[in-house]
Scaffold this motif. Structure first.
Motif, PDB file in Angstrom:
ATOM      1  N   VAL A 174       0.833  -1.204   0.000  1.00  0.00           N
ATOM      2  CA  VAL A 174       0.000   0.000   0.000  1.00  0.00           C
ATOM      3  C   VAL A 174       0.868   1.255   0.000  1.00  0.00           C
ATOM      4  O   VAL A 174       0.592   2.220  -0.732  1.00  0.00           O
ATOM      5  CB  VAL A 174      -0.946   0.000   1.222  1.00  0.00           C
ATOM      6  N   GLY A 175       1.928   1.256   0.784  1.00  0.00           N
ATOM      7  CA  GLY A 175       2.820   2.411   0.818  1.00  0.00           C
ATOM      8  C   GLY A 175       3.454   2.687  -0.529  1.00  0.00           C
ATOM      9  O   GLY A 175       3.587   3.843  -0.957  1.00  0.00           O
ATOM     10  N   LEU A 176       3.839   1.619  -1.206  1.00  0.00           N
ATOM     11  CA  LEU A 176       4.455   1.766  -2.528  1.00  0.00           C
ATOM     12  C   LEU A 176       3.477   2.383  -3.521  1.00  0.00           C
ATOM     13  O   LEU A 176       3.860   3.205  -4.370  1.00  0.00           O
ATOM     14  CB  LEU A 176       4.921   0.389  -3.013  1.00  0.00           C
ATOM     15  N   VAL A 177       2.207   2.009  -3.426  1.00  0.00           N
ATOM     16  CA  VAL A 177       1.191   2.579  -4.310  1.00  0.00           C
ATOM     17  C   VAL A 177       0.922   4.040  -3.953  1.00  0.00           C
ATOM     18  O   VAL A 177       0.830   4.914  -4.826  1.00  0.00           O
ATOM     19  CB  VAL A 177      -0.107   1.755  -4.222  1.00  0.00           C
ATOM     20  N   VAL A 178       0.836   4.325  -2.649  1.00  0.00           N
ATOM     21  CA  VAL A 178       0.479   5.671  -2.189  1.00  0.00           C
ATOM     22  C   VAL A 178       1.517   6.705  -2.585  1.00  0.00           C
ATOM     23  O   VAL A 178       1.171   7.840  -2.932  1.00  0.00           O
ATOM     24  CB  VAL A 178       0.258   5.655  -0.659  1.00  0.00           C
ATOM     25  N   ILE A 179       2.795   6.363  -2.546  1.00  0.00           N
ATOM     26  CA  ILE A 179       3.805   7.383  -2.872  1.00  0.00           C
ATOM     27  C   ILE A 179       3.691   7.853  -4.322  1.00  0.00           C
ATOM     28  O   ILE A 179       4.131   8.965  -4.661  1.00  0.00           O
ATOM     29  CB  ILE A 179       5.240   6.882  -2.581  1.00  0.00           C
ATOM     30  N   TYR A 180       3.106   7.022  -5.178  1.00  0.00           N
ATOM     31  CA  TYR A 180       2.884   7.446  -6.558  1.00  0.00           C
ATOM     32  C   TYR A 180       1.524   8.112  -6.734  1.00  0.00           C
ATOM     33  O   TYR A 180       1.370   9.038  -7.538  1.00  0.00           O
ATOM     34  CB  TYR A 180       3.035   6.250  -7.512  1.00  0.00           C
ATOM     35  N   MET A 181       0.538   7.668  -5.970  1.00  0.00           N
ATOM     36  CA  MET A 181      -0.786   8.300  -6.051  1.00  0.00           C
ATOM     37  C   MET A 181      -0.756   9.743  -5.555  1.00  0.00           C
ATOM     38  O   MET A 181      -1.495  10.598  -6.041  1.00  0.00           O
ATOM     39  CB  MET A 181      -1.794   7.505  -5.202  1.00  0.00           C
ATOM     40  N   THR A 182       0.098  10.023  -4.572  1.00  0.00           N
ATOM     41  CA  THR A 182       0.150  11.360  -3.967  1.00  0.00           C
ATOM     42  C   THR A 182       1.199  12.260  -4.604  1.00  0.00           C
ATOM     43  O   THR A 182       1.431  13.368  -4.116  1.00  0.00           O
ATOM     44  CB  THR A 182       0.443  11.238  -2.461  1.00  0.00           C
ATOM     45  N   ASN A 183       1.862  11.783  -5.656  1.00  0.00           N
ATOM     46  CA  ASN A 183       2.923  12.576  -6.304  1.00  0.00           C
ATOM     47  C   ASN A 183       3.961  13.033  -5.283  1.00  0.00           C
ATOM     48  O   ASN A 183       4.366  14.193  -5.233  1.00  0.00           O
ATOM     49  CB  ASN A 183       2.322  13.794  -7.022  1.00  0.00           C
ATOM     50  N   SER A 184       4.413  12.097  -4.468  1.00  0.00           N
ATOM     51  CA  SER A 184       5.355  12.424  -3.390  1.00  0.00           C
ATOM     52  C   SER A 184       6.738  12.774  -3.909  1.00  0.00           C
ATOM     53  O   SER A 184       7.551  13.315  -3.152  1.00  0.00           O
ATOM     54  CB  SER A 184       5.473  11.230  -2.446  1.00  0.00           C
ATOM     55  N   THR A 185       7.044  12.451  -5.142  1.00  0.00           N
ATOM     56  CA  THR A 185       8.361  12.597  -5.795  1.00  0.00           C
ATOM     57  C   THR A 185       9.386  11.609  -5.228  1.00  0.00           C
ATOM     58  O   THR A 185      10.562  11.653  -5.592  1.00  0.00           O
ATOM     59  CB  THR A 185       8.931  14.036  -5.707  1.00  0.00           C
ATOM     60  N   LEU A 186       8.962  10.701  -4.330  1.00  0.00           N
ATOM     61  CA  LEU A 186       9.857   9.669  -3.796  1.00  0.00           C
ATOM     62  C   LEU A 186       9.807   8.444  -4.704  1.00  0.00           C
ATOM     63  O   LEU A 186       8.747   7.845  -4.877  1.00  0.00           O
ATOM     64  CB  LEU A 186       9.438   9.289  -2.376  1.00  0.00           C
ATOM     65  N   PRO A 187      10.925   8.030  -5.303  1.00  0.00           N
ATOM     66  CA  PRO A 187      10.909   6.851  -6.183  1.00  0.00           C
ATOM     67  C   PRO A 187      10.814   5.567  -5.370  1.00  0.00           C
ATOM     68  O   PRO A 187      11.070   5.544  -4.162  1.00  0.00           O
ATOM     69  CB  PRO A 187      12.247   6.954  -6.914  1.00  0.00           C
ATOM     70  N   TRP A 188      10.499   4.470  -6.067  1.00  0.00           N
ATOM     71  CA  TRP A 188      10.307   3.197  -5.368  1.00  0.00           C
ATOM     72  C   TRP A 188      11.568   2.748  -4.641  1.00  0.00           C
ATOM     73  O   TRP A 188      11.509   2.201  -3.527  1.00  0.00           O
ATOM     74  CB  TRP A 188       9.856   2.118  -6.357  1.00  0.00           C
ATOM     75  N   TRP A 189      12.718   2.955  -5.240  1.00  0.00           N
ATOM     76  CA  TRP A 189      13.956   2.503  -4.604  1.00  0.00           C
ATOM     77  C   TRP A 189      14.272   3.318  -3.352  1.00  0.00           C
ATOM     78  O   TRP A 189      14.861   2.800  -2.387  1.00  0.00           O
ATOM     79  CB  TRP A 189      15.124   2.536  -5.588  1.00  0.00           C
ATOM     80  N   GLY A 190      13.851   4.581  -3.324  1.00  0.00           N
ATOM     81  CA  GLY A 190      14.006   5.383  -2.117  1.00  0.00           C
ATOM     82  C   GLY A 190      13.127   4.864  -0.994  1.00  0.00           C
ATOM     83  O   GLY A 190      13.520   4.845   0.178  1.00  0.00           O
ATOM     84  N   PHE A 191      11.933   4.429  -1.378  1.00  0.00           N
ATOM     85  CA  PHE A 191      11.014   3.842  -0.402  1.00  0.00           C
ATOM     86  C   PHE A 191      11.612   2.571   0.195  1.00  0.00           C
ATOM     87  O   PHE A 191      11.554   2.356   1.421  1.00  0.00           O
ATOM     88  CB  PHE A 191       9.681   3.538  -1.097  1.00  0.00           C
TER      89      PHE A 191
END
Length: 768
Positions: A472-489
């Motif tokens: 869910v966190g991985l999906v949310v960082i893209y839904m919210t335009n957090s600018t955090l890439p998956w590898w940063g997560f």
């Protein structure tokens, strides 16, 4: 990370697998231990963790008590709503204050007793009153409500977006952001409970007042009745008293002779003032408001060794802060003495929106036009000491507690990995929770030993919690335009997993969780260099790394409550998850309400005695500085280069203490916690500081004078009185927050008089 193999180390079995002889020996042993110790140790000074947990709180258990009642769920859900709302109110206070677990325990006991007394036991109503409100129901309610009664860090991200970016995120994505960030740490922390929860050395001192109160409420006999009477007297007295410092007579928040003698002197205000947020250091001020004396941690619960280290850090803090400001280091005199914002060189507040482009990334051209921002000098010291304490935590624990941590890595061998693979069953919901009784059962913590008869909440449950939260966190960082890439997560989560082991051990042993809070700055620094120019990515990186550590500590603390109260593990797990999800939703609702009604105050530097934006201010300024300008401000040769370099100094800080103790043990260098000393060098960087002298007075009276001179009184009443003081205070604070302090809208301050200086600082120091 601990896994299923860790369950086999302190293993147990299902209640039904005990034969009658084994079961009887368990209960007799617990009863003897708890009943004879009181007679034998009335005049013995408690020295170690095992003595404390067997003499201060009872070991015995009654397995017939049922926590799975409709009444427990009814009270738990109601208090979760209440606690989640109160926690968000406290988030916007000038001093960091937490909802007391004792407060929740008292309210739940009162409601449960009322339902037991007044609801008939017939028809459908019998489900709301199945009989006497028991200890395990109360523990179930406390764990559910305490999980809810924490301000989720995700609301801090959302508050910063509203206050400083003029962004109002979508409600659905915001809720899922809250859920994933709150539960991720539960998964990791739950997998480590074999190291950070079960042993006696992992004491969790902060929960001892709660369990002491439980003994007073639920044990029969004249001694229990005397304890209960003491509890009610102290609770009522502090409840009535708090109306004075909180509303009628706020001068009592910080009574300073120096401020009264020199009300127009700026230097006096900086050093001796402290009754209002970001006013001063509060030197020699006397505080009569228990909310602030015990706001972060109850001084009656922290072991003396940890208290001594905090006192050393406190003295260093005042010396360093004054030296930095009056020597104008980092141009400190251009800015407020205590502040968490970013400033232009002339001292005005830095407008971050002028250096961000449409993607919320820092634009170098715009930075060149505006100039690089500045911190207040004391806030730079806060960053320095943060890194010192953080790095010292790793070295200190590796030197002094390596045996306690070694178990964390025993699973890393091929035999264990093969065993996991052979025994893995994806149908986690069918796990029986059965554990084998170990041969060395006498060496186990006596409280944990009593828990072996209950089915466990297995590691697979915590693993599933982690996996779902991760996805869910991985999906949310893209839904919210957090600018955090998956590898940063992914890096953020890995960093959290390592940190939980070290900071969790320090918190469990000392009861001081500030080193966990200090981890935030390291995470911001790492994120700043990984995602340079992206302040928004920095905030989300911190959310999924630092917040996971904080949530893991919350889970482990609540599971320790369950262990001490003998609440079955599966009931504790259920309560924790429900409370967390409900609390997150209410955090979100209250955050929006308070921002709508108090926006201007939250954006101001000092705020008021009631409301302050100091927490979102510091979070935002850190995100801009680290996330957008890390290279320009903190790299070698830049203005604040010593902030990251201090991490290297912190790594070696514990070494002299350890070397001296090894060759000269009589000097007792083992008595000092270097991470705590380093962290507390910046203790006074924010909030209301007039309470510190009163805090240490209470701490040393409790943990030294009472413990050594009156051990009988200490064992029977110290933690009970601490619980009553916290509970009575927070009941009154909650009432006043909504009645007169504007939590639901307009504030109604007490009319102006000498003891209520509504036009300035309450201690009558000069308002800077």
């Amino acid at each position: 990370m601990a896994t299923e193999a860790m369950e086999q180390i302190p293993s147990a079995t299902d209640e039904k697998s005990f034969d009658a002889k084994e079961e009887k020996s368990y209960y007799i042993q617990g009863d003897i231990e708890s009943s004879t110790q009181e007679a034998e140790t009335d005049e013995i000074v408690l020295q170690n963790e095992r003595e404390i947990v067997t003499h201060v709180i009872s070991v015995d258990d009654d397995p017939s008590l049922n926590p799975w009642t409709l009444r427990a769920f009814f009270i738990g859900l109601g208090l979760s709503a209440f606690g989640g709302s109160l926690a968000q109110i406290y988030y916007f206070k000038p001093q960091t204050v937490f909802v007391s677990v004792m407060f929740l325990a008292i309210i739940s006991y009162a409601i449960g007793f009322a339902m037991e007394t007044f609801i008939p036991r017939r028809g459908l109503l019998r489900y709301l009153n199945p009989g006497p409100f028991n200890k395990k129901e109360n523990a179930f309610v406390i764990i559910m409500s305490s999980a809810a009664a924490n301000s989720a860090l995700a609301t801090e991200v959302l508050a910063v977006q509203r206050l400083y970016y003029n962004i109002t995120p979508n409600a659905v994505s915001s809720i899922f952001l809250l859920f994933s960030s709150q539960l991720l740490g539960y998964g990791i922390g739950g997998l480590m409970r074999g190291i950070l929860l079960y042993p006696s050395k992992m004491l969790y001192p902060g929960v001892l007042p709660l369990l002491s109160m439980f003994d007073a409420l639920y044990r029969d006999g004249s001694e229990a009745r005397r304890k209960l009477k003491v509890f009610y007297v102290v609770f009522t007295a502090i409840f009535l008293w708090e109306m004075f410092p909180e509303w009628i007579f706020p001068l009592l928040t910080g009574l300073s002779i120096f401020c009264l003698a020199a009300p127009n002197n700026a230097a006096v205000s900086r050093v001796f003032g402290g009754s209002n947020g970001n006013e001063g250091l509060g030197l020699l001020s006397v505080c009569f408001d228990w909310q602030y004396i015990s706001g972060g941690v109850n001084p009656m619960t922290i072991p003396l060794k940890a208290q001594l280290s905090t006192f050393i850090g406190y003295i260093l803090c005042m010396v360093v802060f004054v030296a930095v400001f009056y020597n104008n280091i980092w141009e400190s005199q251009n800015f407020p003495f205590l502040a968490q914002l970013l400033f232009y060189q002339n001292g005005t507040v830095y407008d971050q929106t002028l250096i961000l482009n449409s993607n919320y990334e820092v634009d170098p051209t715009l930075v060149a036009e505006q100039g690089l921002p500045f911190y207040a000098g004391t806030w730079v010291i806060a960053l320095l000491s943060t890194n010192l304490g953080l790095a010292a935590t790793f070295t200190h624990l590796l030197l002094w507690n390596k045996d306690d941590l070694r178990a964390a890595w025993t699973w890393m061998n091929m035999d264990t990995l093969r065993s996991w693979r052979a025994n893995f069953d994806w149908k986690f919901w069918k796990h029986s929770g059965k554990r084998e009784v170990p041969a060395n059962i006498e060496d186990l913590d006596p409280h944990y030993r009593e828990m072996l008869k209950y089915p466990d909440a297995p590691n697979s449950w915590y693993l599933v919690t982690f996996v779902l939260s991760f996805i869910v966190g991985l999906v949310v960082i893209y839904m919210t335009n957090s600018t955090l890439p998956w590898w940063g997560f992914v890096i953020a989560v890995l960093l959290a997993a390592v940190s939980i082991l070290f900071f969790g051990a320090l918190y469990a042993i000392t009861g001081i969780g500030l080193s966990i809070r200090k981890e935030e700055t390291l995470v911001q620094m790492i994120a700043g260099y990984l995602h340079n120019g992206r302040p928004m990515a920095n905030m989300f990186f911190v959310l999924y790394s630092y917040n996971s550590v904080a949530q893991a500590m919350l889970l482990l603390r609540d599971l320790k409550i369950a262990q001490y109260a003998k609440l079955p593990p599966r009931a504790a797990f259920t309560a924790q998850i429900i409370g967390t999800l409900l609390g997150a939703v209410l955090n979100y609702v209250l955050m929006n309400s308070i921002i709508d009604s108090q926006r201007e105050i939250l954006l101001s530097v000092q705020g008021t005695n009631i409301w302050s934006g100091q927490q979102p201010q510091s979070y935002n300024s850190q995100a801009i500085a680290w996330g957008g300008l890390a290279h320009e401000l903190f790299s070698a040769g830049q203005r604040y280069q010593w902030v990251p370099l201090s991490y290297l100094i912190g790594l070696v800080a514990p070494l002299p203490f350890w070397i001296i103790h090894r060759y000269s043990p009589r000097l007792r260098m083992d008595y000092y916690y270097t991470p705590i000393i380093c962290s507390y060098i910046a203790w006074l960087c924010v909030g209301i500081n007039s309470s510190i002298l009163s805090y240490f007075t209470v701490a040393f009276l409790s943990q030294w004078w009472l413990r050594t001179r009156y051990p009988r009184w200490f064992v029977k009443y110290n933690y009970l009185v601490g619980a009553a003081l916290d509970g009575g205070t927070q009941v009154m604070v909650f009432i006043l927050s909504f009645a007169v302090q504007g939590a639901a809208g307009t504030a109604h301050l007490f009319p102006e008089w000498w003891g209520a200086n509504q036009g300035g600082n309450y201690d009558r120091c000069l308002s800077l």
